[in-house]
Scaffold this motif. Sequence first.
Motif, mmCIF file in Angstrom:
data_model
loop_
_atom_site.group_PDB
_atom_site.id
_atom_site.type_symbol
_atom_site.label_atom_id
_atom_site.label_comp_id
_atom_site.label_asym_id
_atom_site.label_seq_id
_atom_site.Cartn_x
_atom_site.Cartn_y
_atom_site.Cartn_z
ATOM 1 N N THR A 1 -18.538 1.161 32.635
ATOM 2 C CA THR A 1 -19.829 0.178 34.270
ATOM 3 C C THR A 1 -19.261 -0.776 34.479
ATOM 4 O O THR A 1 -18.058 -1.550 33.887
ATOM 5 C CB THR A 1 -20.321 -0.508 32.966
ATOM 6 N N GLN A 2 -19.450 -0.408 35.486
ATOM 7 C CA GLN A 2 -19.070 -1.401 36.826
ATOM 8 C C GLN A 2 -20.255 -2.485 37.716
ATOM 9 O O GLN A 2 -21.253 -1.817 37.478
ATOM 10 C CB GLN A 2 -18.580 -0.915 37.882
ATOM 11 N N VAL A 3 -19.646 -3.355 37.428
ATOM 12 C CA VAL A 3 -20.941 -4.353 38.044
ATOM 13 C C VAL A 3 -20.063 -4.784 39.377
ATOM 14 O O VAL A 3 -19.718 -6.259 39.156
ATOM 15 C CB VAL A 3 -21.960 -5.291 37.213
ATOM 16 N N ASN A 4 -20.344 -5.242 40.525
ATOM 17 C CA ASN A 4 -20.326 -5.457 41.819
ATOM 18 C C ASN A 4 -18.691 -5.798 41.388
ATOM 19 O O ASN A 4 -17.586 -6.483 42.072
ATOM 20 C CB ASN A 4 -19.599 -7.497 41.907
ATOM 21 N N ASN A 5 -18.029 -4.371 41.148
ATOM 22 C CA ASN A 5 -16.497 -3.707 41.408
ATOM 23 C C ASN A 5 -15.965 -4.335 40.159
ATOM 24 O O ASN A 5 -14.728 -4.445 40.302
ATOM 25 C CB ASN A 5 -15.831 -4.056 42.938
ATOM 26 N N ARG A 6 -16.956 -5.114 39.006
ATOM 27 C CA ARG A 6 -16.005 -5.526 37.882
ATOM 28 C C ARG A 6 -17.060 -4.618 36.761
ATOM 29 O O ARG A 6 -17.589 -4.886 36.426
ATOM 30 C CB ARG A 6 -16.156 -7.509 38.158
ATOM 31 N N HIS A 7 -16.075 -4.676 35.711
ATOM 32 C CA HIS A 7 -16.191 -4.362 34.836
ATOM 33 C C HIS A 7 -16.956 -5.871 33.649
ATOM 34 O O HIS A 7 -16.065 -6.431 33.759
ATOM 35 C CB HIS A 7 -15.258 -3.456 33.547
#
Length: 243
Positions: free
Chosen positions: A176-182
């Motif tokens: 998963t990525q949120v705002n290009n971060r895991h």
Amino acid sequence: MRNGRVFTIVGGIFGLVGLVLLGAGIAVAASTASFLASAQRTDGTVVELTARTSTTRSSGGHTRTSTNWYPTVKFTVDGRSYSFQSSTGSNPPAYERGESVPVAYDPDDPSDARIASFWAAYLVPVIVGGLGLVFTPLGTVLFVKGRRTARLRAWLRRQGRQVWAKIEHVGPDLSTQVNNRHPYIIRATWQDEGTGRTYTAVSDPLTYDPGPRLSGQTHVRVLYDPADPDRNLVDLDALPSPS
């Protein structure tokens, strides 16, 4: 178990946007149908193709450039020339210079005109309404899932069985990525004493690394449904809040 609040919020937003798009599509289609019903018809000629370039940026930071071509049509009513640029563009161009096209115009104001083909007239409401038809059920599904998840979490906190599960993984969730971060997760397992089966519980996504805050803990508290241990909740309330 994922936090139901996220699904509820995202589902509510998607559902609201979907209803707005659906309503807008219907309104534009009705307005177009009303215009065409009272419009006069004639033939026009495509005299120019205008290129419009737009640039979009993906969540991964990549830019994409696309170009659409919009025809300008010239026609004559009672010996007077009029022209308009279609609000619908395409790539590749749907028309060629010099091509004859059907034109619908307002008899009281011939400058109010449009190409009278189905797609030229209804492409915008079809796209807008189509997006509404996609977003509305998607938002409804997410919203309902969020509400059910929230109710299950509340039930587990009130009546769930407690077990101290062994921590198997603390780190980024690479799926998963949120705002290009895991986001970070805690994954823990325990074995049912009656069946001998091993169950896994995964925490909510975390914006911070919980490793240092576990203070050397090897187990974490899990609440689960005795009738279905796969319905479980990693209890993070005991973890210190990030500074």
